[in-house]
Every structure is written in structure tokens, then in C-alpha cells.
Design a protein around this motif. Structure first.
Motif, PDB file in Angstrom:
ATOM      1  N   CYS A 182      13.377 -24.569   6.679  1.00  0.00           N
ATOM      2  CA  CYS A 182      12.678 -23.728   6.117  1.00  0.00           C
ATOM      3  C   CYS A 182      13.464 -22.506   5.655  1.00  0.00           C
ATOM      4  O   CYS A 182      14.242 -21.505   6.269  1.00  0.00           O
ATOM      5  CB  CYS A 182      11.633 -23.156   7.399  1.00  0.00           C
ATOM      6  SG  CYS A 182      10.927 -21.764   7.564  1.00  0.00           S
ATOM      7  N   ALA A 183      13.220 -21.923   4.612  1.00  0.00           N
ATOM      8  CA  ALA A 183      13.837 -20.622   4.124  1.00  0.00           C
ATOM      9  C   ALA A 183      13.026 -19.533   4.146  1.00  0.00           C
ATOM     10  O   ALA A 183      11.690 -19.400   3.718  1.00  0.00           O
ATOM     11  CB  ALA A 183      14.306 -20.807   2.448  1.00  0.00           C
ATOM     12  N   ALA A 184      13.540 -18.290   4.611  1.00  0.00           N
ATOM     13  CA  ALA A 184      12.826 -16.994   4.698  1.00  0.00           C
ATOM     14  C   ALA A 184      13.253 -15.954   3.771  1.00  0.00           C
ATOM     15  O   ALA A 184      14.273 -15.808   3.406  1.00  0.00           O
ATOM     16  CB  ALA A 184      13.003 -16.516   6.314  1.00  0.00           C
ATOM     17  N   SER A 185      12.348 -15.393   3.331  1.00  0.00           N
ATOM     18  CA  SER A 185      12.747 -14.140   2.475  1.00  0.00           C
ATOM     19  C   SER A 185      13.046 -13.041   3.260  1.00  0.00           C
ATOM     20  O   SER A 185      13.544 -11.903   2.381  1.00  0.00           O
ATOM     21  CB  SER A 185      11.373 -13.747   1.676  1.00  0.00           C
ATOM     22  OG  SER A 185      10.285 -13.271   2.396  1.00  0.00           O
ATOM     23  N   ALA A 186      13.051 -13.093   4.331  1.00  0.00           N
ATOM     24  CA  ALA A 186      13.103 -11.761   4.977  1.00  0.00           C
ATOM     25  C   ALA A 186      14.557 -11.201   5.001  1.00  0.00           C
ATOM     26  O   ALA A 186      15.631 -11.985   5.111  1.00  0.00           O
ATOM     27  CB  ALA A 186      12.741 -11.750   6.780  1.00  0.00           C
ATOM     28  N   VAL A 187      14.905 -10.083   4.703  1.00  0.00           N
ATOM     29  CA  VAL A 187      16.405  -9.615   4.761  1.00  0.00           C
ATOM     30  C   VAL A 187      16.855  -9.720   6.133  1.00  0.00           C
ATOM     31  O   VAL A 187      18.053  -9.698   6.009  1.00  0.00           O
ATOM     32  CB  VAL A 187      16.429  -7.977   4.087  1.00  0.00           C
ATOM     33  CG1 VAL A 187      17.682  -7.453   4.259  1.00  0.00           C
ATOM     34  CG2 VAL A 187      15.777  -8.060   2.721  1.00  0.00           C
ATOM     35  N   THR A 188      15.984  -9.210   7.274  1.00  0.00           N
ATOM     36  CA  THR A 188      16.694  -9.093   8.639  1.00  0.00           C
ATOM     37  C   THR A 188      16.212 -10.348   9.234  1.00  0.00           C
ATOM     38  O   THR A 188      15.591 -10.512  10.273  1.00  0.00           O
ATOM     39  CB  THR A 188      15.944  -7.966   9.381  1.00  0.00           C
ATOM     40  OG1 THR A 188      14.647  -7.953   9.209  1.00  0.00           O
ATOM     41  CG2 THR A 188      16.318  -6.692   8.551  1.00  0.00           C
ATOM     42  N   ARG A 223      19.740 -22.889  13.223  1.00  0.00           N
ATOM     43  CA  ARG A 223      19.599 -21.776  12.274  1.00  0.00           C
ATOM     44  C   ARG A 223      21.088 -21.336  11.760  1.00  0.00           C
ATOM     45  O   ARG A 223      21.823 -21.153  12.236  1.00  0.00           O
ATOM     46  CB  ARG A 223      18.880 -20.622  12.787  1.00  0.00           C
ATOM     47  CG  ARG A 223      19.531 -19.837  13.917  1.00  0.00           C
ATOM     48  CD  ARG A 223      18.630 -18.846  14.379  1.00  0.00           C
ATOM     49  NE  ARG A 223      18.142 -17.710  13.567  1.00  0.00           N
ATOM     50  CZ  ARG A 223      17.085 -17.159  13.827  1.00  0.00           C
ATOM     51  NH1 ARG A 223      16.346 -17.187  14.826  1.00  0.00           N
ATOM     52  NH2 ARG A 223      16.638 -16.074  12.965  1.00  0.00           N
ATOM     53  N   ASP A 224      20.738 -20.931  10.326  1.00  0.00           N
ATOM     54  CA  ASP A 224      22.019 -20.156   9.564  1.00  0.00           C
ATOM     55  C   ASP A 224      21.470 -18.798   9.199  1.00  0.00           C
ATOM     56  O   ASP A 224      20.748 -18.625   8.168  1.00  0.00           O
ATOM     57  CB  ASP A 224      22.377 -21.023   8.346  1.00  0.00           C
ATOM     58  CG  ASP A 224      23.559 -20.571   7.933  1.00  0.00           C
ATOM     59  OD1 ASP A 224      24.016 -19.281   7.941  1.00  0.00           O
ATOM     60  OD2 ASP A 224      24.390 -21.332   7.167  1.00  0.00           O
ATOM     61  N   ASN A 225      21.762 -17.854   9.866  1.00  0.00           N
ATOM     62  CA  ASN A 225      21.335 -16.539   9.370  1.00  0.00           C
ATOM     63  C   ASN A 225      21.700 -15.934   8.236  1.00  0.00           C
ATOM     64  O   ASN A 225      21.378 -15.261   7.545  1.00  0.00           O
ATOM     65  CB  ASN A 225      21.570 -15.437  10.578  1.00  0.00           C
ATOM     66  CG  ASN A 225      20.855 -15.916  11.926  1.00  0.00           C
ATOM     67  OD1 ASN A 225      19.650 -16.410  11.632  1.00  0.00           O
ATOM     68  ND2 ASN A 225      21.168 -15.152  12.965  1.00  0.00           N
ATOM     69  N   ALA A 226      23.032 -16.476   7.933  1.00  0.00           N
ATOM     70  CA  ALA A 226      23.731 -16.204   6.439  1.00  0.00           C
ATOM     71  C   ALA A 226      22.843 -16.648   5.114  1.00  0.00           C
ATOM     72  O   ALA A 226      22.739 -15.828   4.353  1.00  0.00           O
ATOM     73  CB  ALA A 226      25.139 -16.473   6.453  1.00  0.00           C
ATOM     74  N   LYS A 227      22.164 -17.783   5.431  1.00  0.00           N
ATOM     75  CA  LYS A 227      21.350 -18.400   4.651  1.00  0.00           C
ATOM     76  C   LYS A 227      19.922 -18.363   4.764  1.00  0.00           C
ATOM     77  O   LYS A 227      19.036 -18.814   4.010  1.00  0.00           O
ATOM     78  CB  LYS A 227      21.731 -20.056   4.506  1.00  0.00           C
ATOM     79  CG  LYS A 227      23.096 -20.296   4.437  1.00  0.00           C
ATOM     80  CD  LYS A 227      23.237 -21.798   3.946  1.00  0.00           C
ATOM     81  CE  LYS A 227      24.670 -22.182   3.422  1.00  0.00           C
ATOM     82  NZ  LYS A 227      24.735 -23.565   3.437  1.00  0.00           N
ATOM     83  N   ASN A 228      19.421 -17.333   5.732  1.00  0.00           N
ATOM     84  CA  ASN A 228      17.866 -17.091   6.067  1.00  0.00           C
ATOM     85  C   ASN A 228      17.217 -18.482   6.222  1.00  0.00           C
ATOM     86  O   ASN A 228      16.256 -18.563   5.957  1.00  0.00           O
ATOM     87  CB  ASN A 228      17.305 -16.107   5.116  1.00  0.00           C
ATOM     88  CG  ASN A 228      17.782 -14.864   4.988  1.00  0.00           C
ATOM     89  OD1 ASN A 228      18.700 -14.453   5.813  1.00  0.00           O
ATOM     90  ND2 ASN A 228      17.162 -13.990   4.347  1.00  0.00           N
ATOM     91  N   THR A 229      17.978 -19.458   6.960  1.00  0.00           N
ATOM     92  CA  THR A 229      17.128 -20.672   7.064  1.00  0.00           C
ATOM     93  C   THR A 229      17.341 -21.383   8.561  1.00  0.00           C
ATOM     94  O   THR A 229      18.428 -20.994   9.192  1.00  0.00           O
ATOM     95  CB  THR A 229      17.916 -21.602   6.063  1.00  0.00           C
ATOM     96  OG1 THR A 229      17.942 -21.219   4.735  1.00  0.00           O
ATOM     97  CG2 THR A 229      17.179 -22.938   5.958  1.00  0.00           C
TER      98      THR A 229
END
Length: 125
Positions: free
Chosen positions: A21-27, A71-77
Motif C-alpha cells: 500500500c503506497a500512501a501519498s502522505a508527506v508525513t 512498513r518503510d517510512n522512507a517509501k511511504n509504503t
């Protein structure tokens, strides 16, 4: 926040499947993330959830020991892998995001603010 799932499909029982799941959120790291699923005629149920930096996870009993959320916060995924799939795992899988200020992991659909469109996972026997 937009959430886009990918990776569903048809798998034989006993096989494995990963969905992402890829997220568009900057944060992105400010969100607790979860995977829910909904089978025909059934209520939406949480499968797994993960805290904002991945230190804590939750799994529903039916997938414990054969499922991993990460989760990979660097990839927003956020990812979900399920091994030893069973026909009862067949459902539409949804990614969800919760922006609660305390970072608590919720297990109810109402705890989550944002949802993806869902991806179908079908397990054949």
C-alpha cells in the motif's frame, strides 16, 4: 491522504502472497497503518496493524504465525505478507491509515481515517 493497494490475486491454498500500500502522505510516519479484509457477506475485520515506526504490531488470531506486516517510512509504503494461505483468507484487502495523536494501534474500522480502494485476494483450494 491517498492509499493505493497492489499485489492481490489468485493463489493456491498453502501458497504465499504479498500486498503493498503506497500512501501519498508527506508525513507517512505519523500514521498508524493497518490491513483489513472483508469477505462477501461478512463484516470488515482487521488483519494486522503496525505502529508509526514499526515497533509494535498487532495480528488477528486467525493469521498469527503466518502473517507479517511491515512498513518503510522512507517509501511511504506498508506491506502485508501472508504465508500458508487458506481459502478462508479470500477477501478484499484494504489498507487503512489512522492519524491519532497518541499512536495507539486500533483494531476497529472506525479507528481509521483513510482507506484504500481494496485489492482482491482469492485463495483456491
Amino acid at each position: 491522504v491517498q492509499l493505493v493497494e497492489s499485489g492481490g490475486g489468485l493463489v493456491q491454498a498453502g501458497g504465499s502472497l504479498s500486498v503493498s500500500c503506497a500512501a501519498s502522505a508527506v508525513t507517512f510516519s505519523s500514521f498508524v497503518m493497518a490491513w483489513f479484509r472483508q469477505a462477501p457477506g461478512k463484516e470488515r475485520e482487521v488483519v494486522a496493524a503496525i505502529s508509526r515506526y514499526g515497533a509494535r504490531t498487532y495480528y488477528v488470531d486467525s493469521v498469527k504465525g503466518r502473517c507479517t506486516i511491515s512498513r518503510d517510512n522512507a517509501k511511504n509504503t506498508v506491506y502485508l505478507q501472508i504465508n500458508n494461505l487458506k481459502p478462508e483468507d479470500t477477501a478484499v484487502y484494504y489498507c487503512a491509515a489512522d492519524s491519532n495523536a497518541f499512536g495507539q494501534i486500533g483494531v476497529r474500522a472506525s479507528d481509521y481515517d483513510y482507506w484504500g480502494q481494496g485489492t482482491q485476494v482469492t485463495v483456491s483450494s
